[in-house]
Motif scaffolding. Structure first.
Motif, short mmCIF file in Angstrom:
data_model
loop_
_atom_site.label_atom_id
_atom_site.label_comp_id
_atom_site.label_asym_id
_atom_site.label_seq_id
_atom_site.Cartn_x
_atom_site.Cartn_y
_atom_site.Cartn_z
N TYR A 91 -16.98 -29.18 -25.73
CA TYR A 91 -17.51 -28.32 -24.46
C TYR A 91 -16.55 -28.87 -23.45
CZ TYR A 91 -21.79 -28.11 -27.06
OH TYR A 91 -22.86 -27.65 -27.76
N PRO A 92 -16.08 -27.89 -22.56
CA PRO A 92 -15.10 -28.21 -21.29
C PRO A 92 -15.52 -29.05 -20.50
CG PRO A 92 -16.04 -26.05 -21.16
CD PRO A 92 -16.62 -26.55 -22.48
N VAL A 93 -14.53 -29.94 -19.95
CA VAL A 93 -14.78 -30.72 -18.77
C VAL A 93 -13.85 -30.34 -17.65
CG1 VAL A 93 -14.51 -33.27 -17.97
CG2 VAL A 93 -15.34 -32.83 -20.35
N THR A 94 -14.74 -30.46 -16.54
CA THR A 94 -14.08 -29.84 -15.26
C THR A 94 -14.17 -31.23 -14.26
OG1 THR A 94 -14.61 -27.63 -15.58
CG2 THR A 94 -14.02 -28.45 -13.48
N LEU A 95 -12.82 -31.43 -13.51
CA LEU A 95 -12.98 -32.62 -12.68
C LEU A 95 -12.86 -31.74 -11.15
CD1 LEU A 95 -10.55 -35.16 -14.17
CD2 LEU A 95 -12.84 -34.93 -14.33
N TYR A 96 -13.44 -32.55 -10.25
CA TYR A 96 -13.44 -32.02 -8.96
C TYR A 96 -12.78 -32.83 -8.02
CZ TYR A 96 -16.81 -28.83 -11.04
OH TYR A 96 -17.56 -27.79 -11.88
N GLN A 97 -11.75 -32.46 -7.23
CA GLN A 97 -10.81 -33.42 -6.79
C GLN A 97 -10.95 -33.33 -5.13
OE1 GLN A 97 -6.89 -35.58 -7.94
NE2 GLN A 97 -6.14 -33.67 -7.13
N ALA A 98 -10.97 -34.17 -4.31
CA ALA A 98 -11.13 -34.12 -2.89
C ALA A 98 -10.31 -35.37 -2.38
CB ALA A 98 -12.29 -33.73 -2.21
N SER A 99 -9.73 -35.25 -1.36
CA SER A 99 -9.03 -36.67 -0.66
C SER A 99 -8.34 -37.05 -1.47
CB SER A 99 -9.97 -37.30 0.12
OG SER A 99 -10.81 -36.32 1.01
N GLY A 100 -7.61 -36.81 -2.72
CA GLY A 100 -6.79 -37.47 -3.65
C GLY A 100 -7.75 -38.24 -4.70
#
Length: 249
Positions: A91-100
């Motif tokens: 299963y794919p894993v997605t990361l959500y990045q904001a403000s570093g």
């Protein structure tokens, strides 16, 4: 205290209330008030970019039993698996990045927008017992979170034993001796770690928002209650929007 509500968690929640407000009502604990970031999993990469959120597609985690561990992989790798299970698979894993920062981490099991959300718990936890200002989640003491199959823990132990055998007179540090090379390839922010080469079972490891703390995990379910996605909210953003200046540490 592993399966209970940690006293430290209450203190963290008070400090982080601006990020992830939690409340309870007379009708019971309300998951919709535990996170304002559920929309992350329904937005396209382009829509997220417009909200100053960058998306990192890590790759697939191999779940050999379907029993998922969400934890700090260094501080509590033996944390019990979540009570709800999924079919074994990749299963794919997605990361959500904001403000570093890594603001959230999701694992996708099927396409579609969740019909409703529920708090992910380990056996023995019941959201109905939560009071105002309380939440179940996992403690972080090494600044990292992860997704892995419960069976993969044995592989981590095997790898650690291998490293120890190579350095019999040294104290083995799993981060320095094993993980660092995987994470360094991505500026230390994330890595897909395989404890034993050639063996099925890997670990998605990622920065945990502002670092150490206490973080909730949620199931996004379809109308029939089938898991579509698992989401860890690290309390960096609100309303699935990274354009506002964060108010955290």
């Amino acid at each position: 205290m592993r399966n209970g509500i940690l006293r430290a968690a209450r203190l963290f929640l008070c400090a982080a209330a601006a990020h992830a407000p939690v409340s309870a009502s007379a009708a019971g604990w309300d998951v919709s008030k535990a996170s304002s970031n559920f929309e992350l999993v329904a937005l396209s990469d382009a829509e997220l970019t417009g909200r100053s959120i960058s998306v990192i597609h890590m790759g697939n985690v191999e779940l050999t039993s379907g029993r998922i561990v969400a934890a700090d992989p260094l501080a509590q790798p033996d944390r019990p698996a979540l009570a709800k299970t999924v079919a074994p698979g990749e299963y794919p894993v997605t990361l959500y990045q904001a403000s570093g920062r890594i603001a959230a981490a999701g694992m996708r099991f099927a396409e579609g927008k969740p019909d409703h959300w529920e708090l992910a718990v380990v056996p023995g936890q019941d959201p109905a017992t939560l009071k105002e200002g309380e939440i179940f989640g996992y403690p972080v003491d090494a600044g990292l979170g992860c997704y892995m199959d419960a069976d993969t823990l044995a592989l981590i132990g095997e790898r650690e034993a291998q490293v120890q055998a190579q350095k019999p007179d040294a104290d083995v540090n799993y981060y320095d001796d094993v993980l660092a090379s995987d994470l360094d390839a991505n500026k230390g922010k994330y890595g897909l770690h395989r404890p034993i080469a050639g063996n099925k079972g890997n670990v998605a490891i990622f920065w945990s928002g502002w670092g150490d703390g206490f973080y909730p995990v949620f199931w996004g379910l379809d109308k029939d209650g089938r898991p579509l996605v698992l989401l860890t909210d690290f309390g960096v953003i609100e309303n699935a929007d990274g354009r506002r200046e964060p108010t955290g540490q």
